[in-house]
Design a protein around this motif. Structure first.
Motif, PDB file in Angstrom:
ATOM      1  N   ILE A 185       4.964  14.476   4.161  1.00 51.50           N
ATOM      2  CA  ILE A 185       5.125  15.290   3.202  1.00 51.50           C
ATOM      3  C   ILE A 185       4.224  16.369   2.933  1.00 51.50           C
ATOM      4  O   ILE A 185       4.406  17.500   2.432  1.00 51.50           O
ATOM      5  CB  ILE A 185       5.475  14.445   1.689  1.00 51.50           C
ATOM      6  N   TRP A 186       3.088  15.759   2.868  1.00 49.95           N
ATOM      7  CA  TRP A 186       1.738  16.976   2.869  1.00 49.95           C
ATOM      8  C   TRP A 186       0.879  16.333   4.077  1.00 49.95           C
ATOM      9  O   TRP A 186       0.699  15.232   4.383  1.00 49.95           O
ATOM     10  CB  TRP A 186       1.334  17.233   1.639  1.00 49.95           C
ATOM     11  N   GLN A 187      -0.355  17.103   4.391  1.00 53.09           N
ATOM     12  CA  GLN A 187      -1.400  16.904   5.234  1.00 53.09           C
ATOM     13  C   GLN A 187      -2.522  16.288   4.198  1.00 53.09           C
ATOM     14  O   GLN A 187      -2.997  17.287   3.341  1.00 53.09           O
ATOM     15  CB  GLN A 187      -1.817  18.145   6.109  1.00 53.09           C
ATOM     16  N   PRO A 188      -2.702  15.162   4.512  1.00 52.02           N
ATOM     17  CA  PRO A 188      -3.856  14.625   3.587  1.00 52.02           C
ATOM     18  C   PRO A 188      -5.273  15.288   3.836  1.00 52.02           C
ATOM     19  O   PRO A 188      -5.509  15.435   5.016  1.00 52.02           O
ATOM     20  CB  PRO A 188      -3.995  13.158   3.716  1.00 52.02           C
ATOM     21  N   GLU A 189      -5.850  15.405   2.526  1.00 50.28           N
ATOM     22  CA  GLU A 189      -7.323  15.977   2.872  1.00 50.28           C
ATOM     23  C   GLU A 189      -8.151  14.912   2.866  1.00 50.28           C
ATOM     24  O   GLU A 189      -8.004  13.534   2.409  1.00 50.28           O
ATOM     25  CB  GLU A 189      -7.586  16.701   1.562  1.00 50.28           C
ATOM     26  N   PRO A 190      -9.604  14.970   3.704  1.00 49.95           N
ATOM     27  CA  PRO A 190     -10.507  13.998   3.747  1.00 49.95           C
ATOM     28  C   PRO A 190     -10.826  13.248   2.472  1.00 49.95           C
ATOM     29  O   PRO A 190     -11.135  11.952   2.295  1.00 49.95           O
ATOM     30  CB  PRO A 190     -11.663  14.659   4.570  1.00 49.95           C
ATOM     31  N   TRP A 191     -11.004  14.086   1.521  1.00 51.28           N
ATOM     32  CA  TRP A 191     -11.397  13.541   0.202  1.00 51.28           C
ATOM     33  C   TRP A 191     -10.484  12.687  -0.577  1.00 51.28           C
ATOM     34  O   TRP A 191     -10.992  11.691  -1.253  1.00 51.28           O
ATOM     35  CB  TRP A 191     -11.735  14.637  -0.920  1.00 51.28           C
ATOM     36  N   GLN A 192      -9.367  12.581  -0.203  1.00 53.71           N
ATOM     37  CA  GLN A 192      -8.256  11.834  -0.757  1.00 53.71           C
ATOM     38  C   GLN A 192      -8.484  10.496  -0.446  1.00 53.71           C
ATOM     39  O   GLN A 192      -8.045   9.205  -1.126  1.00 53.71           O
ATOM     40  CB  GLN A 192      -6.699  12.201  -0.241  1.00 53.71           C
TER      41      GLN A 192
ATOM     42  N   VAL B 266     -10.792   8.961  -2.989  1.00 57.94           N
ATOM     43  CA  VAL B 266     -10.200   8.603  -4.478  1.00 57.94           C
ATOM     44  C   VAL B 266      -9.373   7.279  -4.341  1.00 57.94           C
ATOM     45  O   VAL B 266      -9.209   6.610  -5.439  1.00 57.94           O
ATOM     46  CB  VAL B 266      -9.106   9.733  -4.460  1.00 57.94           C
ATOM     47  N   ALA B 267      -8.783   6.912  -3.199  1.00 57.70           N
ATOM     48  CA  ALA B 267      -8.117   5.681  -3.126  1.00 57.70           C
ATOM     49  C   ALA B 267      -8.830   4.550  -3.220  1.00 57.70           C
ATOM     50  O   ALA B 267      -8.578   3.486  -3.659  1.00 57.70           O
ATOM     51  CB  ALA B 267      -7.128   5.480  -1.794  1.00 57.70           C
ATOM     52  N   VAL B 268      -9.859   4.638  -2.544  1.00 54.09           N
ATOM     53  CA  VAL B 268     -11.065   3.609  -2.393  1.00 54.09           C
ATOM     54  C   VAL B 268     -11.528   3.356  -3.881  1.00 54.09           C
ATOM     55  O   VAL B 268     -11.718   2.125  -4.142  1.00 54.09           O
ATOM     56  CB  VAL B 268     -12.199   3.868  -1.319  1.00 54.09           C
TER      57      VAL B 268
ATOM     58  N   ALA C 198     -11.225  -0.005  -6.105  1.00 47.35           N
ATOM     59  CA  ALA C 198     -12.366  -0.700  -6.682  1.00 47.35           C
ATOM     60  C   ALA C 198     -12.237  -0.867  -8.057  1.00 47.35           C
ATOM     61  O   ALA C 198     -12.618  -2.013  -8.704  1.00 47.35           O
ATOM     62  CB  ALA C 198     -13.768   0.112  -6.604  1.00 47.35           C
ATOM     63  N   ALA C 199     -11.825   0.035  -8.733  1.00 47.66           N
ATOM     64  CA  ALA C 199     -11.457  -0.267 -10.294  1.00 47.66           C
ATOM     65  C   ALA C 199     -10.228  -1.158 -10.425  1.00 47.66           C
ATOM     66  O   ALA C 199     -10.612  -2.074 -11.366  1.00 47.66           O
ATOM     67  CB  ALA C 199     -11.162   1.423 -10.763  1.00 47.66           C
ATOM     68  N   ALA C 200      -9.547  -1.055  -9.494  1.00 49.44           N
ATOM     69  CA  ALA C 200      -8.283  -2.310  -9.854  1.00 49.44           C
ATOM     70  C   ALA C 200      -9.010  -3.513  -9.577  1.00 49.44           C
ATOM     71  O   ALA C 200      -8.641  -4.656 -10.313  1.00 49.44           O
ATOM     72  CB  ALA C 200      -7.308  -1.931  -9.093  1.00 49.44           C
ATOM     73  N   CYS C 201      -9.722  -3.801  -8.684  1.00 44.61           N
ATOM     74  CA  CYS C 201     -10.189  -4.813  -8.132  1.00 44.61           C
ATOM     75  C   CYS C 201     -11.224  -5.467  -9.588  1.00 44.61           C
ATOM     76  O   CYS C 201     -11.373  -6.716  -9.682  1.00 44.61           O
ATOM     77  CB  CYS C 201     -10.996  -5.065  -6.966  1.00 44.61           C
ATOM     78  N   ALA C 202     -11.947  -4.684 -10.060  1.00 47.19           N
ATOM     79  CA  ALA C 202     -12.845  -5.121 -11.207  1.00 47.19           C
ATOM     80  C   ALA C 202     -12.327  -5.237 -12.236  1.00 47.19           C
ATOM     81  O   ALA C 202     -12.265  -6.333 -12.887  1.00 47.19           O
ATOM     82  CB  ALA C 202     -13.685  -3.969 -11.393  1.00 47.19           C
ATOM     83  N   LEU C 203     -11.149  -4.563 -12.465  1.00 47.25           N
ATOM     84  CA  LEU C 203     -10.291  -4.853 -13.807  1.00 47.25           C
ATOM     85  C   LEU C 203      -9.550  -6.257 -13.531  1.00 47.25           C
ATOM     86  O   LEU C 203      -9.471  -7.074 -14.493  1.00 47.25           O
ATOM     87  CB  LEU C 203      -9.227  -3.893 -13.957  1.00 47.25           C
ATOM     88  N   LEU C 204      -9.202  -6.539 -12.516  1.00 37.62           N
ATOM     89  CA  LEU C 204      -8.448  -7.975 -12.167  1.00 37.62           C
ATOM     90  C   LEU C 204      -9.205  -8.842 -12.129  1.00 37.62           C
ATOM     91  O   LEU C 204      -9.172  -9.983 -12.554  1.00 37.62           O
ATOM     92  CB  LEU C 204      -7.923  -7.905 -10.331  1.00 37.62           C
ATOM     93  N   ALA C 205     -10.660  -8.830 -11.755  1.00 35.81           N
ATOM     94  CA  ALA C 205     -11.547  -9.761 -11.592  1.00 35.81           C
ATOM     95  C   ALA C 205     -12.013 -10.147 -12.963  1.00 35.81           C
ATOM     96  O   ALA C 205     -12.282 -11.391 -13.589  1.00 35.81           O
ATOM     97  CB  ALA C 205     -12.930  -9.470 -10.871  1.00 35.81           C
TER      98      ALA C 205
END
Length: 111
Positions: free
Chosen positions: A66-73, A76-78, A82-89
């Motif tokens: 769909i698009w060419q991902p940029e390296p900075w993206q 953002v996923a990492v 990390a935030a999702a894992c912290a909320l789950l914990a």
């Protein structure tokens, strides 16, 4: 079978296999015919096989970028994971009557 057709068939079979037993009448019929233990084993085996088929079909489906991902993206996923894992914990230790585990869930315990 073409990639998209196989993926559509696999996903339809997987959803159908979960939608049909969710209805009370077909589930009672199947449990009555097979018995509860055999029904659960058969349903579990069918679910695993259909999930494996859906995953395999997704891997064989054509890749459409769909698009060419940029390296900075990737960063953002990492950070989001990390935030999702912290909320789950943090959430595991909170009492919640709707949770499947954790402190103070339904099912008793000292909490």
């Amino acid at each position: 079978m073409s990639g998209w057709l196989e993926l559509t068939a696999a996903l339809a079979a997987f959803v159908g296999a979960h939608a049909l037993p969710a209805r009370p009448a077909p589930r009672r019929l199947l449990v009555g015919l097979l018995g509860r233990p055999l029904y659960l084993v058969g349903y579990s085996a069918a679910s695993i096989l259909l999930l494996a088929w859906a995953i395999g079909a997704a891997g064989r489906a054509p890749y459409l970028p769909i698009w060419q991902p940029e390296p900075w993206q990737a960063g953002v996923a990492v950070a989001a994971m990390a935030a999702a894992c912290a909320l789950l914990a943090l959430a595991v230790g909170r009492p919640n009557p709707f949770s499947l585990g954790g402190a103070g869930s339904l099912g008793g315990g000292a909490g």
